[in-house]
Design a protein around this motif. Structure first.
Motif, PDB file in Angstrom:
ATOM      1  N   SER A  67     -11.628 -20.401  35.384  1.00  0.00           N
ATOM      2  CA  SER A  67     -10.662 -20.802  36.397  1.00  0.00           C
ATOM      3  C   SER A  67      -9.623 -20.158  37.103  1.00  0.00           C
ATOM      4  O   SER A  67      -8.683 -20.529  37.715  1.00  0.00           O
ATOM      5  N   GLY A  68      -9.424 -18.788  36.378  1.00  0.00           N
ATOM      6  CA  GLY A  68      -8.765 -17.911  36.711  1.00  0.00           C
ATOM      7  C   GLY A  68      -7.082 -18.389  36.253  1.00  0.00           C
ATOM      8  O   GLY A  68      -6.186 -18.350  36.967  1.00  0.00           O
ATOM      9  N   ARG A  69      -7.211 -18.777  35.035  1.00  0.00           N
ATOM     10  CA  ARG A  69      -5.852 -19.204  34.430  1.00  0.00           C
ATOM     11  C   ARG A  69      -5.566 -18.251  33.154  1.00  0.00           C
ATOM     12  O   ARG A  69      -4.981 -19.006  32.235  1.00  0.00           O
ATOM     13  N   LEU A  70      -5.908 -17.322  33.132  1.00  0.00           N
ATOM     14  CA  LEU A  70      -5.360 -16.395  31.834  1.00  0.00           C
ATOM     15  C   LEU A  70      -4.228 -16.100  31.789  1.00  0.00           C
ATOM     16  O   LEU A  70      -3.514 -16.129  30.538  1.00  0.00           O
ATOM     17  N   SER A  71      -3.403 -16.204  32.860  1.00  0.00           N
ATOM     18  CA  SER A  71      -1.754 -15.698  32.882  1.00  0.00           C
ATOM     19  C   SER A  71      -0.967 -16.776  32.028  1.00  0.00           C
ATOM     20  O   SER A  71       0.005 -16.559  31.733  1.00  0.00           O
ATOM     21  N   GLU A  72      -1.593 -18.012  32.008  1.00  0.00           N
ATOM     22  CA  GLU A  72      -0.873 -19.091  31.522  1.00  0.00           C
ATOM     23  C   GLU A  72      -0.716 -18.879  29.839  1.00  0.00           C
ATOM     24  O   GLU A  72       0.104 -19.495  29.151  1.00  0.00           O
ATOM     25  N   ILE A  73      -1.607 -18.115  29.297  1.00  0.00           N
ATOM     26  CA  ILE A  73      -1.398 -17.627  27.811  1.00  0.00           C
ATOM     27  C   ILE A  73      -1.012 -16.233  27.665  1.00  0.00           C
ATOM     28  O   ILE A  73      -0.234 -15.974  26.947  1.00  0.00           O
ATOM     29  N   PHE A  74      -1.146 -15.298  28.599  1.00  0.00           N
ATOM     30  CA  PHE A  74      -1.147 -13.878  28.395  1.00  0.00           C
ATOM     31  C   PHE A  74       0.216 -13.392  29.235  1.00  0.00           C
ATOM     32  O   PHE A  74       0.509 -12.281  29.186  1.00  0.00           O
ATOM     33  N   GLY A  75       0.643 -14.269  30.191  1.00  0.00           N
ATOM     34  CA  GLY A  75       1.599 -13.803  30.938  1.00  0.00           C
ATOM     35  C   GLY A  75       1.272 -12.947  32.283  1.00  0.00           C
ATOM     36  O   GLY A  75       0.017 -12.918  32.562  1.00  0.00           O
ATOM     37  N   GLU A  76       2.230 -12.021  32.696  1.00  0.00           N
ATOM     38  CA  GLU A  76       1.976 -11.533  33.929  1.00  0.00           C
ATOM     39  C   GLU A  76       0.924 -10.341  33.733  1.00  0.00           C
ATOM     40  O   GLU A  76       0.368  -9.780  34.889  1.00  0.00           O
ATOM     41  N   THR A  77       0.653  -9.963  32.600  1.00  0.00           N
ATOM     42  CA  THR A  77      -0.375  -8.986  32.411  1.00  0.00           C
ATOM     43  C   THR A  77      -1.643  -9.132  33.055  1.00  0.00           C
ATOM     44  O   THR A  77      -2.337  -8.345  33.615  1.00  0.00           O
ATOM     45  N   THR A  78      -2.329 -10.562  33.055  1.00  0.00           N
ATOM     46  CA  THR A  78      -3.448 -10.738  33.490  1.00  0.00           C
ATOM     47  C   THR A  78      -3.409 -11.409  34.739  1.00  0.00           C
ATOM     48  O   THR A  78      -4.457 -12.054  35.272  1.00  0.00           O
ATOM     49  N   LEU A  79      -2.368 -11.366  35.814  1.00  0.00           N
ATOM     50  CA  LEU A  79      -2.110 -11.959  36.775  1.00  0.00           C
ATOM     51  C   LEU A  79      -3.069 -11.438  38.066  1.00  0.00           C
ATOM     52  O   LEU A  79      -3.911 -12.143  38.647  1.00  0.00           O
ATOM     53  N   SER A  80      -3.366 -10.338  38.129  1.00  0.00           N
ATOM     54  CA  SER A  80      -4.205  -9.508  38.971  1.00  0.00           C
ATOM     55  C   SER A  80      -5.671 -10.084  38.794  1.00  0.00           C
ATOM     56  O   SER A  80      -6.471 -10.426  39.426  1.00  0.00           O
ATOM     57  N   THR A  81      -6.025 -10.223  37.389  1.00  0.00           N
ATOM     58  CA  THR A  81      -7.371 -10.574  37.177  1.00  0.00           C
ATOM     59  C   THR A  81      -7.495 -12.202  37.580  1.00  0.00           C
ATOM     60  O   THR A  81      -8.693 -12.447  37.794  1.00  0.00           O
ATOM     61  N   ASP A  82      -6.388 -12.999  37.273  1.00  0.00           N
ATOM     62  CA  ASP A  82      -6.640 -14.567  37.741  1.00  0.00           C
ATOM     63  C   ASP A  82      -6.814 -14.363  39.101  1.00  0.00           C
ATOM     64  O   ASP A  82      -7.687 -15.194  39.596  1.00  0.00           O
ATOM     65  N   LYS A  83      -6.075 -13.584  39.923  1.00  0.00           N
ATOM     66  CA  LYS A  83      -6.460 -13.465  41.469  1.00  0.00           C
ATOM     67  C   LYS A  83      -7.708 -13.362  41.737  1.00  0.00           C
ATOM     68  O   LYS A  83      -8.336 -13.815  42.578  1.00  0.00           O
ATOM     69  N   TYR A  84      -8.205 -12.164  40.990  1.00  0.00           N
ATOM     70  CA  TYR A  84      -9.468 -11.551  41.374  1.00  0.00           C
ATOM     71  C   TYR A  84     -10.491 -12.695  41.132  1.00  0.00           C
ATOM     72  O   TYR A  84     -11.503 -13.207  41.688  1.00  0.00           O
ATOM     73  N   LEU A  85     -10.113 -13.203  39.703  1.00  0.00           N
ATOM     74  CA  LEU A  85     -11.420 -14.341  39.497  1.00  0.00           C
ATOM     75  C   LEU A  85     -11.380 -15.829  40.390  1.00  0.00           C
ATOM     76  O   LEU A  85     -12.288 -16.177  40.474  1.00  0.00           O
ATOM     77  N   ARG A  86     -10.318 -15.984  40.796  1.00  0.00           N
ATOM     78  CA  ARG A  86      -9.993 -17.254  41.657  1.00  0.00           C
ATOM     79  C   ARG A  86     -10.856 -17.014  42.977  1.00  0.00           C
ATOM     80  O   ARG A  86     -11.110 -17.950  43.663  1.00  0.00           O
ATOM     81  N   HIS A  87     -10.666 -15.750  43.311  1.00  0.00           N
ATOM     82  CA  HIS A  87     -11.559 -15.401  44.546  1.00  0.00           C
ATOM     83  C   HIS A  87     -12.779 -15.892  44.872  1.00  0.00           C
ATOM     84  O   HIS A  87     -13.491 -16.364  45.869  1.00  0.00           O
ATOM     85  N   PHE A  88     -13.579 -15.880  43.523  1.00  0.00           N
ATOM     86  CA  PHE A  88     -15.068 -16.190  43.168  1.00  0.00           C
ATOM     87  C   PHE A  88     -15.230 -17.883  43.285  1.00  0.00           C
ATOM     88  O   PHE A  88     -16.184 -18.395  43.533  1.00  0.00           O
ATOM     89  N   ASN A  89     -14.080 -18.534  43.006  1.00  0.00           N
ATOM     90  CA  ASN A  89     -14.016 -19.903  42.760  1.00  0.00           C
ATOM     91  C   ASN A  89     -15.171 -20.328  41.846  1.00  0.00           C
ATOM     92  O   ASN A  89     -15.821 -21.681  42.244  1.00  0.00           O
ATOM     93  N   PHE A  90     -15.058 -19.999  40.721  1.00  0.00           N
ATOM     94  CA  PHE A  90     -16.117 -20.562  39.845  1.00  0.00           C
ATOM     95  C   PHE A  90     -16.086 -21.720  39.313  1.00  0.00           C
ATOM     96  O   PHE A  90     -16.815 -22.522  38.843  1.00  0.00           O
ATOM     97  N   HIS A  91     -14.744 -22.262  39.307  1.00  0.00           N
ATOM     98  CA  HIS A  91     -14.466 -23.666  38.666  1.00  0.00           C
ATOM     99  C   HIS A  91     -14.971 -24.685  39.659  1.00  0.00           C
ATOM    100  O   HIS A  91     -15.823 -25.412  39.380  1.00  0.00           O
ATOM    101  N   ALA A  92     -14.789 -24.617  41.052  1.00  0.00           N
ATOM    102  CA  ALA A  92     -15.374 -25.407  41.943  1.00  0.00           C
ATOM    103  C   ALA A  92     -17.213 -25.559  42.111  1.00  0.00           C
ATOM    104  O   ALA A  92     -17.881 -26.316  42.025  1.00  0.00           O
ATOM    105  N   LEU A  93     -17.497 -24.109  41.894  1.00  0.00           N
ATOM    106  CA  LEU A  93     -19.036 -23.963  41.666  1.00  0.00           C
ATOM    107  C   LEU A  93     -19.630 -24.721  40.495  1.00  0.00           C
ATOM    108  O   LEU A  93     -20.670 -25.160  40.547  1.00  0.00           O
ATOM    109  N   THR A  94     -18.930 -24.554  39.352  1.00  0.00           N
ATOM    110  CA  THR A  94     -19.306 -25.369  38.051  1.00  0.00           C
ATOM    111  C   THR A  94     -19.611 -26.876  38.474  1.00  0.00           C
ATOM    112  O   THR A  94     -20.097 -27.552  37.985  1.00  0.00           O
TER     113      THR A  94
END
Length: 81
Positions: A45-72
Motif C-alpha cells: 500500500s506504499g505506507r512504509l514511511s509510517e514506520i521508517f520515516g522519511e527514509t522510505t518516502l521515495s519508495t512509498d511514492k514509487y510503490l503507490r504508482h502501481f496501485n497494488f492496494h486497489a488491484l488487490t
C-alpha cells in the motif's frame, strides 16, 4: 519448558519432549510472521514511511504508482465468495 532469547533475538526452546515444544515454537514463529505480514501489507500500500520515516518516502511514492492496494481489492472482489 523454557524459552530463552539470545542477544540476536533467536528463541531457544527447552522442553521435556517434542510435544511440549510445539505450542511455544508456534508462538515464537507467529510473532515473526506477524511482522512479515505487516511489513508486506505496508509495502503493497506504499505506507512504509509510517514506520521508517522519511527514509522510505521515495519508495512509498514509487510503490503507490502501481496501485497494488486497489488491484488487490479488485482481485478479492472477483473471487465471488
Amino acid at each position: 519448558m523454557e524459552i530463552v532469547r539470545d542477544e540476536f533475538g533467536v528463541a531457544h526452546i527447552y522442553a521435556n519432549s517434542p510435544e511440549t515444544s510445539f505450542l511455544p515454537r508456534a508462538m515464537s514463529m507467529r510473532r515473526k510472521r506477524f511482522w512479515q505480514m505487516e511489513f508486506q501489507r505496508r509495502v503493497a500500500s506504499g505506507r512504509l514511511s509510517e514506520i521508517f520515516g522519511e527514509t522510505t518516502l521515495s519508495t512509498d511514492k514509487y510503490l503507490r504508482h502501481f496501485n497494488f492496494h486497489a488491484l488487490t481489492e479488485q482481485s478479492y472482489a472477483m473471487l465471488g465468495r
